[in-house]
Design an enzyme around this catalytic site. Sequence first.
Site: not given
Ligand code: UGA
Length: 471
Positions: A85, A150, A153, A220, A224, A265, A269, A276, A343
């Site tokens: 999506t 879902e 991660r 959801k 996020n 979280f 950075g 997502c 992406r």
């Molecule tokens: C995220 C959510 O964490 C999942 O729960 C969700 O299911 C998923 O999206 C989705 O909607 O499908 P994801 O995108 O795989 O998962 O990655 P994250 O680990 O959440 O990180 C997202 C971004 O935030 C990354 O660029 C990461 O580097 C950044 N981030 C994360 C930070 O800059 N600081 C943090 O403390 C944590």
Amino acid sequence: MKLSIVGAGYVGLTTAACLAQIGHNVFCSESDLEKLAQLQDGKMPIFEPHCENVIAAARKANRLHFGSTEDAIAWADAIFICVGTPPLPNGDADLHAIEAVARTIAKRASGYRLVIEKSTVPVQTAAQLRKHLSVHRTNGLTYEVASNPEFLREGTSVEDFLHPDRIVIGVDSSRAAEMLREIYEPIIQQEFTCPVHSNCPKLKDPIFLVTDTNSAELIKHASNSFLAMKISFINMVANLCEVVGADVTKVAQGMGLDPRIGAAFLNPGIGFGGFCFPKDVQAFIRIAEKSGCDFSLLKEVEKINEHRIEHFVEKVRKELWVVRGKKIAIWGLAFKPNTDDVRFAPSIALVNSLLNEGADVRAYDPEAMGKAKALLPNITYCSDPYQAAEGADAILIVTEWDEFRHVDWNRLRSAVERPLIVDGRNMLDATEVTRHGFYYVSIGRSPVTPGRPPSSEQHVLVSTDHDGNGL
Ligand code: UGA
């Protein structure tokens, strides 16, 4: 129960693999014929830890098959929709792939089907699906629509699927709730052979939360968006720390010790990326707007995130003075470690900004270079971190791959032109880096000069040169 998964992206593949792993018979479909052929050939179109092994074992046990969407729909009792999506130019989620699946279900299925939306969709999509199925059905189809968002991660999706904190289902009948409970029972009871942990302890007691479909869909997007808000919040705190001479790591630690806030979280950075958070925050803003709610808080979250790249480039400019003609090593291109996904990765906007200023960019990423090449064709790709750093005026850390913590610092010191590291993920140990002669700049903390203690003992309010002289 026979389960079909429509869409073999990160979510669909993980869902198919894990549902087969816990004992179900699964049929997974993919409309991209090249990708489908790869999967039928036993090859993985994505890099996702554990997924390949789980898929191989399930196929060997004859519990997982790949094929067309039509066949998947005709075969199953329950159909999980896991198609993409992506964002439209106005920020809305593009639901055309969901609609296409619904149309195929309406045309191809006969008898009863439980249709489960797992793709991230705007609230009231289940209601639209019900309407659509009712208008287009043939062959005496009867159906129910459920939402089952879902929370996987990328990089840890298999572990997240099998050991979740919660399983959320949105339903409008007890029959649908019972079917979903039966599907997830081995996970709720934590009774399956775990492919992730060799001696799997009963890690968690997942909560099975049953609600209506609108609420499940909102859970959801709200989850996020909230996590994205936490990241933007700590990034603003980091900016403040840089100005007043505080250490954001300590500030985040102190905040996170309050269980109402939590430590997760709060890593500052160069901003959140991936497929997502950026699109879900955008979509949630649009959903709110269309419902007459001005969710301007989330607009700020987005704005702060967009500004992270410029803030980071400004740090680089401050150290290099002129960026044009400088050799810059980029360590990490994936939007986060343990994935090959680029992406909406911050690396893309960062590299383009450096290229616009005339830098000579040399990049290394352990997994994502194949995918990055299509988006960043005009940079040099290197086979390891040392090659990327050869003759470099600065090393920029963009993705916190564990590999970067274990480099040979002496070898690296002799490879670079100038010993400068700008760490966009605060992943390195400042004491170790500076002990090897590097000048270390990070996020929300004072720069550290070789031979000088890091920020807890040193509060530098202005940037210094490599010898510690004020600039
Ligand atoms: C995220 C959510 O964490 C999942 O729960 C969700 O299911 C998923 O999206 C989705 O909607 O499908 P994801 O995108 O795989 O998962 O990655 P994250 O680990 O959440 O990180 C997202 C971004 O935030 C990354 O660029 C990461 O580097 C950044 N981030 C994360 C930070 O800059 N600081 C943090 O403390 C944590």
